[in-house]
Every structure is written in C-alpha cells, then in structure tokens.
Design an enzyme around this catalytic site. Sequence first.
Site, PDB file in Angstrom:
ATOM      1  N   ARG A   1       0.835  -1.275  -0.095  1.00 18.49           N
ATOM      2  CA  ARG A   1      -0.064   0.066  -0.085  1.00 18.49           C
ATOM      3  C   ARG A   1       0.925   1.318  -0.119  1.00 18.49           C
ATOM      4  O   ARG A   1       1.729   1.384   0.941  1.00 18.49           O
ATOM      5  CB  ARG A   1      -1.076  -0.055   1.396  1.00 18.49           C
ATOM      6  CG  ARG A   1      -1.779   1.149   1.465  1.00 18.49           C
ATOM      7  CD  ARG A   1      -2.829   1.318   0.496  1.00 18.49           C
ATOM      8  NE  ARG A   1      -3.785   2.484   0.571  1.00 18.49           N
ATOM      9  CZ  ARG A   1      -4.805   2.754   1.710  1.00 18.49           C
ATOM     10  NH1 ARG A   1      -5.032   1.624   2.133  1.00 18.49           N
ATOM     11  NH2 ARG A   1      -5.297   3.737   1.809  1.00 18.49           N
TER      12      ARG A   1
ATOM     13  N   ARG B   1      -5.904   1.186  -5.017  1.00 17.67           N
ATOM     14  CA  ARG B   1      -5.094   0.729  -3.716  1.00 17.67           C
ATOM     15  C   ARG B   1      -5.037  -0.764  -3.805  1.00 17.67           C
ATOM     16  O   ARG B   1      -6.209  -1.633  -4.038  1.00 17.67           O
ATOM     17  CB  ARG B   1      -5.387   1.189  -2.320  1.00 17.67           C
ATOM     18  CG  ARG B   1      -7.136   0.562  -2.027  1.00 17.67           C
ATOM     19  CD  ARG B   1      -8.160   1.613  -2.202  1.00 17.67           C
ATOM     20  NE  ARG B   1      -7.704   3.155  -2.165  1.00 17.67           N
ATOM     21  CZ  ARG B   1      -7.791   4.001  -1.286  1.00 17.67           C
ATOM     22  NH1 ARG B   1      -7.969   3.516  -0.036  1.00 17.67           N
ATOM     23  NH2 ARG B   1      -7.530   5.301  -1.472  1.00 17.67           N
TER      24      ARG B   1
ATOM     25  N   ASP C   1      -6.875  -2.048   1.390  1.00 16.73           N
ATOM     26  CA  ASP C   1      -7.532  -1.146   2.370  1.00 16.73           C
ATOM     27  C   ASP C   1      -8.069  -1.996   3.495  1.00 16.73           C
ATOM     28  O   ASP C   1      -8.918  -2.736   3.442  1.00 16.73           O
ATOM     29  CB  ASP C   1      -8.683  -0.438   1.852  1.00 16.73           C
ATOM     30  CG  ASP C   1      -8.771   0.981   2.334  1.00 16.73           C
ATOM     31  OD1 ASP C   1      -7.978   1.573   3.066  1.00 16.73           O
ATOM     32  OD2 ASP C   1      -9.751   1.701   1.651  1.00 16.73           O
TER      33      ASP C   1
ATOM     34  N   ASP D   1     -10.291  -1.187   6.738  1.00 18.02           N
ATOM     35  CA  ASP D   1     -10.743  -0.102   7.775  1.00 18.02           C
ATOM     36  C   ASP D   1     -11.440  -0.577   9.248  1.00 18.02           C
ATOM     37  O   ASP D   1     -12.126  -1.488   8.703  1.00 18.02           O
ATOM     38  CB  ASP D   1     -11.670   0.881   7.040  1.00 18.02           C
ATOM     39  CG  ASP D   1     -10.973   1.471   6.114  1.00 18.02           C
ATOM     40  OD1 ASP D   1      -9.822   1.840   6.009  1.00 18.02           O
ATOM     41  OD2 ASP D   1     -11.626   1.898   5.101  1.00 18.02           O
TER      42      ASP D   1
HETATM   43  N1  ROI Z   1     -15.000   2.030  -4.054  1.00 20.60           N
HETATM   44  C1  ROI Z   1     -15.164   0.620  -3.873  1.00 20.60           C
HETATM   45  N2  ROI Z   1     -16.294   0.413  -4.584  1.00 20.60           N
HETATM   46  N3  ROI Z   1     -14.639  -0.023  -2.973  1.00 20.60           N
HETATM   47  C2  ROI Z   1     -13.783   0.579  -2.065  1.00 20.60           C
HETATM   48  O1  ROI Z   1     -13.596  -0.234  -1.005  1.00 20.60           O
HETATM   49  C3  ROI Z   1     -13.233   1.886  -2.083  1.00 20.60           C
HETATM   50  N4  ROI Z   1     -12.398   2.383  -1.404  1.00 20.60           N
HETATM   51  C4  ROI Z   1     -11.893   3.610  -1.574  1.00 20.60           C
HETATM   52  C5  ROI Z   1     -12.424   4.557  -2.673  1.00 20.60           C
HETATM   53  C6  ROI Z   1     -11.324   4.764  -3.391  1.00 20.60           C
HETATM   54  C7  ROI Z   1     -13.109   5.883  -2.048  1.00 20.60           C
HETATM   55  N5  ROI Z   1     -13.386   3.891  -3.693  1.00 20.60           N
HETATM   56  C8  ROI Z   1     -13.829   2.518  -3.284  1.00 20.60           C
HETATM   57  O2  ROI Z   1     -11.232   4.184  -0.733  1.00 20.60           O
END
Ligand code: ROI
Length: 161
Positions: free
Chosen positions: A83, A93, A96, A98
Amino acid sequence: MSTCYIALGSNLEDPLAQANRAIAALKQLPNTTVLDISPFYRSKPLGPQDQNDYLNAVIKLTTNLSPIVLLDELQTIEKAQGRVRKDNRWGARTLDLDILLYDDLVIQSERLTIPHYHMKNREFVLYPLFDIAPNLILPDNDKLKDLVAKCPKNDLKMWNI
Ligand code: ROI
C-alpha cells in the site's frame, strides 16, 4: 474481548490474492481471533471511474488489542502488501483495511473515526456486513437492516461472477 468488524477493499495486483493474504495476516494477529468472513463482492469504484472494480468484504474478529493498536496492526498489513499512501485518497489501492466498528465505541481522534465515516451509505460495506451480522445495531441505534434497505446496490455483485 472486544468484537470488531473490519472492511477490506482491493482493486490492484490480484485483489483475490490480496484479500486472502490479508485474511491470513489477520489470523496471525496477537490476541485476536477471526470469527467470520463475508462473501467477497465486486463493486464499482466510488470516486474516479478510471480505475478497476474493487473486491470488498467484511471480517468479524474478537481482539484484546485496543483500537489504536489494532489500527497500527492493520496499517502494518496494508504496508506489507504494497500500500502506498499519498495523494490517492480516491485512487486505486492494493489493500485497504478499515475498522468499521469496535464494540459500541464511538471514537473521533486524529487517526481514528469509529464507526467508520461513510459506512452508512456504502453498499460495498453494508451488504457484506449484513451477510455476517444481520441483526447488528450501530452505536447510534440505527439498525443495519434498515440501512441496507435504504442503500442502492449500485451493481454490487458476487466476486466470482
Ligand atoms: N470504491 C469501492 N467500490 N470500494 C472500495 O473499497 C473503495 N475504497 C476507496 C475509494 C477510493 C473511495 N473507492 C472505493 O477508498
């Protein structure tokens, strides 16, 4: 022990492999047990459309790690999987991770906002969360099932179809 829900997202460098690696890493965290993993979904990018579809999923775990230590551990896993954090808040990315929810805690600090900012209107968070926690009630007493009912599916599909 605290119960947490973690959102996983990836749209670069073999998202399926990224997700499986991340889950393996979560299973290795100290004082932490992975209790459930949602199905993997394919979602349209939120933000700029000139990026790949995302793989999204939600993982349920119990842990003795504090929220901030858990955040550190998640960021370590993100870094280990390549990342890059800069100038790409809305961009592609590799991984992620969270923290969506941590028991019924409400936290607003510089590094951490729990419940996660936009979880209430993101289909790629609400639907997988609902799969593994259909009776969940958020700290503000909103019922997950009501949030799901109000959230358009926006072309959300199972990952493998
Ligand atoms: N869009 C989708 N569909 N899924 C994500 O996990 C995701 N994560 C993000 C951004 C770039 C806002 N868009 C995303 O961080």
